[in-house]
Design a protein around this motif. Structure first.
Motif, PDB file in Angstrom:
ATOM      1  N   LEU A 149     -42.212-130.525 -19.980  1.00  0.00           N
ATOM      2  CA  LEU A 149     -41.878-129.025 -19.847  1.00  0.00           C
ATOM      3  C   LEU A 149     -42.696-127.961 -20.189  1.00  0.00           C
ATOM      4  N   ARG A 150     -43.685-128.324 -21.283  1.00  0.00           N
ATOM      5  CA  ARG A 150     -44.644-127.387 -21.519  1.00  0.00           C
ATOM      6  C   ARG A 150     -45.666-127.597 -20.384  1.00  0.00           C
ATOM      7  N   ALA A 151     -46.095-128.621 -20.044  1.00  0.00           N
ATOM      8  CA  ALA A 151     -47.164-128.731 -18.947  1.00  0.00           C
ATOM      9  C   ALA A 151     -46.578-127.912 -17.620  1.00  0.00           C
ATOM     10  N   LEU A 152     -45.280-128.026 -17.352  1.00  0.00           N
ATOM     11  CA  LEU A 152     -44.619-127.469 -16.064  1.00  0.00           C
ATOM     12  C   LEU A 152     -44.712-125.674 -16.243  1.00  0.00           C
TER      13      LEU A 152
ATOM     14  N   LEU B 154     -34.389-142.288 -28.680  1.00  0.00           N
ATOM     15  CA  LEU B 154     -34.160-140.920 -27.896  1.00  0.00           C
ATOM     16  C   LEU B 154     -34.918-139.862 -28.207  1.00  0.00           C
ATOM     17  N   ALA B 155     -35.289-139.778 -29.708  1.00  0.00           N
ATOM     18  CA  ALA B 155     -36.409-138.662 -30.002  1.00  0.00           C
ATOM     19  C   ALA B 155     -37.691-139.023 -29.111  1.00  0.00           C
ATOM     20  N   ASP B 156     -38.245-140.178 -28.944  1.00  0.00           N
ATOM     21  CA  ASP B 156     -39.353-140.436 -28.179  1.00  0.00           C
ATOM     22  C   ASP B 156     -39.286-139.730 -26.645  1.00  0.00           C
ATOM     23  N   LYS B 157     -37.931-140.285 -26.085  1.00  0.00           N
ATOM     24  CA  LYS B 157     -37.811-139.758 -24.725  1.00  0.00           C
ATOM     25  C   LYS B 157     -37.738-138.285 -24.747  1.00  0.00           C
ATOM     26  N   THR B 158     -37.122-137.534 -25.667  1.00  0.00           N
ATOM     27  CA  THR B 158     -36.836-136.138 -25.808  1.00  0.00           C
ATOM     28  C   THR B 158     -38.519-135.428 -25.855  1.00  0.00           C
ATOM     29  N   ALA B 159     -39.187-136.079 -26.745  1.00  0.00           N
ATOM     30  CA  ALA B 159     -40.681-135.545 -26.949  1.00  0.00           C
ATOM     31  C   ALA B 159     -41.327-135.613 -25.613  1.00  0.00           C
ATOM     32  N   ALA B 160     -41.191-136.781 -24.862  1.00  0.00           N
ATOM     33  CA  ALA B 160     -41.960-136.849 -23.678  1.00  0.00           C
ATOM     34  C   ALA B 160     -41.446-135.712 -22.807  1.00  0.00           C
ATOM     35  N   VAL B 161     -40.069-135.403 -22.616  1.00  0.00           N
ATOM     36  CA  VAL B 161     -39.473-134.371 -21.846  1.00  0.00           C
ATOM     37  C   VAL B 161     -40.213-133.195 -22.144  1.00  0.00           C
TER      38      VAL B 161
END
Length: 121
Positions: A70-73, A59-66
């Motif tokens: 978000l930072r890129a967007l 779950l933490a891995d998915k959150t980090a990817a999101v």
């Protein structure tokens, strides 16, 4: 303080939360359970701590990817907002041109009226 029973990886857990936060606790437990189910399906029965650790890490891995996305967007939005707004010059039609066009239209209508009269006669 409400206490709820949530199921993660097929195991029940008693968890307390603040009044009115029950929905959020159930949603969070469902997310953790969604990560635990495939782990259990692949590895079989695991000790509780390891199952929760693995599900939490997934779950933490998915959150980090999101968060990275978000930072890129946000950076892209800031870049787009910093661009100057493209403007187009709108030509202003001088009054003299408008008057001339109105005069031509009036003459054309008068000619059309005369032609109609001649056709009727």
């Amino acid at each position: 303080m409400p206490e709820l029973e949530v199921t993660i990886g097929g195991r029940p857990f008693q968890v307390a939360c603040q009044p009115g936060e029950e929905h959020f606790l159930r949603a969070a437990a469902a997310m953790l359970d969604a990560e635990a189910q495939p782990i259990i399906a692949q590895l079989g029965r695991l000790p509780e701590a390891k199952m929760l650790l693995m599900a939490g890490l997934m779950l933490a891995d998915k959150t980090a990817a999101v968060e990275d996305e978000l930072r890129a967007l946000r950076a892209r939005v800031a870049e787009l907002e910093a661009r100057p707004v493209a403007t187009r010059d709108v030509a202003v039609v001088p009054k003299q041109v408008s008057d001339t066009l109105a005069e031509i239209a009036a003459r054309a209508e008068a000619m059309a009226a005369r032609i109609e009269e001649q056709v009727r006669a």
